[in-house]
Enzyme design. Structure first.
Site, PDB file in Angstrom:
ATOM      1  N   CYS A 110       5.451  23.286  58.893  1.00  0.00           N
ATOM      2  CA  CYS A 110       4.409  22.443  58.301  1.00  0.00           C
ATOM      3  C   CYS A 110       3.192  23.346  58.183  1.00  0.00           C
ATOM      4  CB  CYS A 110       4.104  21.238  59.182  1.00  0.00           C
ATOM      5  SG  CYS A 110       2.669  20.310  58.607  1.00  0.00           S
ATOM      6  N   CYS A 113      -0.290  21.205  58.894  1.00  0.00           N
ATOM      7  CA  CYS A 113      -0.649  20.665  60.215  1.00  0.00           C
ATOM      8  C   CYS A 113       0.480  20.946  61.192  1.00  0.00           C
ATOM      9  CB  CYS A 113      -1.056  19.194  60.160  1.00  0.00           C
ATOM     10  SG  CYS A 113       0.055  18.049  59.310  1.00  0.00           S
ATOM     11  N   SER A 114       1.181  19.914  61.667  1.00  0.00           N
ATOM     12  CA  SER A 114       2.175  20.161  62.712  1.00  0.00           C
ATOM     13  C   SER A 114       3.375  19.231  62.560  1.00  0.00           C
ATOM     14  CB  SER A 114       1.541  19.972  64.092  1.00  0.00           C
ATOM     15  OG  SER A 114       1.067  18.641  64.227  1.00  0.00           O
ATOM     16  N   CYS A 115       3.670  18.782  61.338  1.00  0.00           N
ATOM     17  CA  CYS A 115       4.758  17.827  61.126  1.00  0.00           C
ATOM     18  C   CYS A 115       6.083  18.380  61.638  1.00  0.00           C
ATOM     19  CB  CYS A 115       4.859  17.493  59.642  1.00  0.00           C
ATOM     20  SG  CYS A 115       3.356  16.728  59.004  1.00  0.00           S
TER      21      CYS A 115
END
Lengths: 210, 225
Positions: A110, A113-115
Site C-alpha cells: 500500500c 498508507c498501510s492497507c
C-alpha cells in the site's frame, strides 16, 4: 517515518515516554467523556495480539494447496472462500487471492498508507508501513526482494499489487516440492507471513515444523 | 493532495529492514493507540477515508518522522478536535473541561467481535454501466486534487490495461470530502484493477519483467488508444 524502539527502555526513551503520556491522556479523556469503553479497547488489542494473525492466512493457503476445488473457489471469490474458514470483516471485506506460479511472483503493498488484509494476516509489520518498502517496491521489487534475502531467476515476472482502494490481496505462494500427502495442518507450517505478502517464499519441508 | 504519504517511486529512504520475530506491538502505548483508533472509528463520527485524509494532512516533516501509530494518534486527535469532541487543553492532561457531545455509537466490549467480523464493506449498488471492460487501455488522468485522493502520483498520466472490474464501490475521494457533521457521501463509482508495465512507469531504468497495478475508480481514468 521513524523506526520503532523495541521497548520503552530502548534508545529514544524520552520520545516513547512522550507518546506513552500522550496516549494515556487521550484514553483517560475519551473514557471520562464516555466516548470509548476501555474494555472494548482491551478486546480489540487482545483480538489482534493473540487471535488474528498470519496463522489464519496459512490455513487458507494450505487448504488451497490440498484441495483443488477450494483453490478454484479462492481464485473466483476469495472473500467467500476465506469466510468459509471463519475469517472475514474489517480490512478484508473485499478479498482477492493471487497465485504465484513458476512464471509470475506476486507482491503486495500500500504505497499511500498501510492497507493490509487483517483477517488473514493480522496487523502489518513495521517494515510494511515504512517509507523504504512503500516507496521502492513499485519501482524496484527485485531490489526489495534482495533486502529479504530472495533472488528470483530473471525469467520470473514480478507483479506488484498496490492496494489503493478497499480490495485486499492475499498471495498464495507456490507449494514446496516434497510435500505430497501432507496434512493441511502440516502444510500450514510452511506458509510464512512474508510468503503471503510476496516478500518471501513458502518454506522448504526441511525448514518447517515436523 | 500531493503529500509525502504518496510514496510510490520516491527515492532516498534506504533499504527495507525486516525485523526477525517482530512482535505485534513494540510498546504498550501502541496497543492503546490501535484500540482507541478503531473504537473511535466505530463511533460513526468520520469514515475511514476521513481518517486517511487526516493522516496524510499532517505536516510533511511530522509524517516522515513519526511511527505509524504516532501518525494514527495525531490524526485521531485532529479528527476529534475538528468535530468539537475534545479541546486542546483536555488532550494535554486528560481532564474534561467541556461537556461530552453525544455520539451516534459507542463501541462496547461485547460488540467488538461482531463489529470486526462485519467490517465496513464498500460495495454499493449502482444502475450505471461500467465505462471500461477487462482488456481496455486506459490513461490515469493527470490531476492534482488538493483534497484526499487514492490515485497515486506515480501512475498519473500513464497508460495501463484494465485487468479486473470489481463492481461499484464507495468513491474514497468523495466520501473523504463530506464535511464533518453531515451524512457521509458514500455514492459509488466503478472500481478497476489497472496494470502498468514497469517500462511505462519508470522508463528505461525499470527492472525488467515487472508489472504494477493499482485499484482505480472510474473518475481517475480516461480511455486510451
Amino acid at each position: 517515518m521513524g523506526g520503532h524502539s523495541h521497548d520503552d527502555a530502548d534508545h529514544g526513551h524520552s520520545h516513547l515516554g512522550e507518546m506513552d503520556l500522550r496516549v494515556r491522556a487521550l484514553e483517560t479523556l475519551l473514557v471520562r467523556k464516555g466516548y470509548v469503553d476501555a474494555a472494548a479497547i482491551d478486546r480489540l488489542v487482545e483480538t489482534y495480539e493473540t487471535r488474528v494473525g498470519p496463522h489464519n492466512g496459512a490455513r487458507v493457503v494450505a487448504r488451497a494447496w490440498a484441495e483443488p476445488d477450494y483453490a478454484d473457489w479462492l481464485a473466483r471469490d476469495a472473500t467467500a472462500a476465506i469466510a468459509d474458514l471463519g475469517y472475514s470483516g474489517r480490512q478484508g471485506e473485499h478479498m482477492v487471492a493471487v497465485f504465484a506460479s513458476p512464471e509470475v511472483h506476486h507482491m503486495v503493498v500500500c504505497t499511500l498508507c498501510s492497507c493490509y488484509p487483517w483477517p488473514v494476516l493480522g496487523l502489518p509489520p513495521v517494515w510494511y508501513k515504512s517509507a523504504p518498502y512503500r516507496s521502492r517496491v513499485v519501482m524496484e521489487p527485485r531490489a526489495v526482494l534482495r533486502d529479504f534475502g530472495i533472488t528470483l531467476p530473471d525469467h520470473v515476472q514480478i507483479r506488484v499489487w498496490d492496494s489503493t482502494a478497499e480490495v485486499r490481496y492475499l498471495v498464495v505462494p507456490m507449494r514446496p516440492a516434497g510435500t505430497e500427502g501432507w496434512t493441511q495442518a502440516r502444510l500450514a507450517t510452511l506458509v510464512t507471513r512474508d510468503s503471503m505478502i510476496g516478500t518471501g517464499l513458502a518454506l522448504a519441508p526441511a525448514q518447517g515444523a515436523a | 493532495m500531493n503529500g509525502v504519504h504518496d510514496m510510490g517511486g520516491m527515492q532516498g529512504f534506504g533499504g527495507v529492514q525486516p525485523e526477525a520475530g517482530e512482535p505485534v506491538f513494540h510498546a504498550s502505548w501502541e496497543r492503546r493507540a490501535l484500540g482507541l483508533t478503531l473504537a473511535m472509528g466505530a463511533s460513526g463520527q468520520w469514515s475511514i477515508d476521513h481518517s486517511r485524509a487526516a493522516r496524510e494532512s499532517l505536516p510533511a516533516a511530522t509524517y516522515l518522522s513519526s511511527s505509524y501509530y504516532e501518525i494514527w494518534i495525531r490524526a485521531l486527535e485532529q479528527l476529534m478536535q475538528e468535530r468539537g469532541l475534545v479541546a486542546p487543553g483536555e488532550l494535554a492532561d486528560g481532564l474534561p473541561r467541556q461537556p461530552a457531545r453525544p455520539l451516534a455509537r459507542v463501541l462496547r466490549a461485547d460488540d467488538v467481535d461482531s463489529a470486526l467480523a462485519r467490517g465496513s464493506p464498500t460495495h454499493r449498488p449502482s444502475t450505471r454501466a461500467p465505462r471500461f471492460r477487462a482488456g481496455d487501455r486506459v490513461r490515469v488522468r493527470n490531476a492534482h486534487p488538493r483534497g484526499h485522493t487514492r490515485a497515486p502520483r506515480y501512475v498519473r498520466g500513464h497508460v495501463g490495461v484494465v485487468e479486473i472490474v470489481h463492481g461499484t464501490h464507495v468513491f474514497a475521494d468523495r466520501q473523504a470530502a463530506t464535511p464533518a457533521g453531515q451524512p457521509f457521501d458514500d455514492s459509488p463509482e466503478w472500481l478497476y484493477t489497472v496494470v502498468f508495465d514497469g517500462l511505462e512507469l519508470w522508463g528505461d531504468g525499470a527492472e525488467p519483467g515487472t508489472r504494477i497495478s493499482v485499484d482505480a475508480w472510474e473518475p481517475y481514468l480516461d480511455a486510451a488508444s
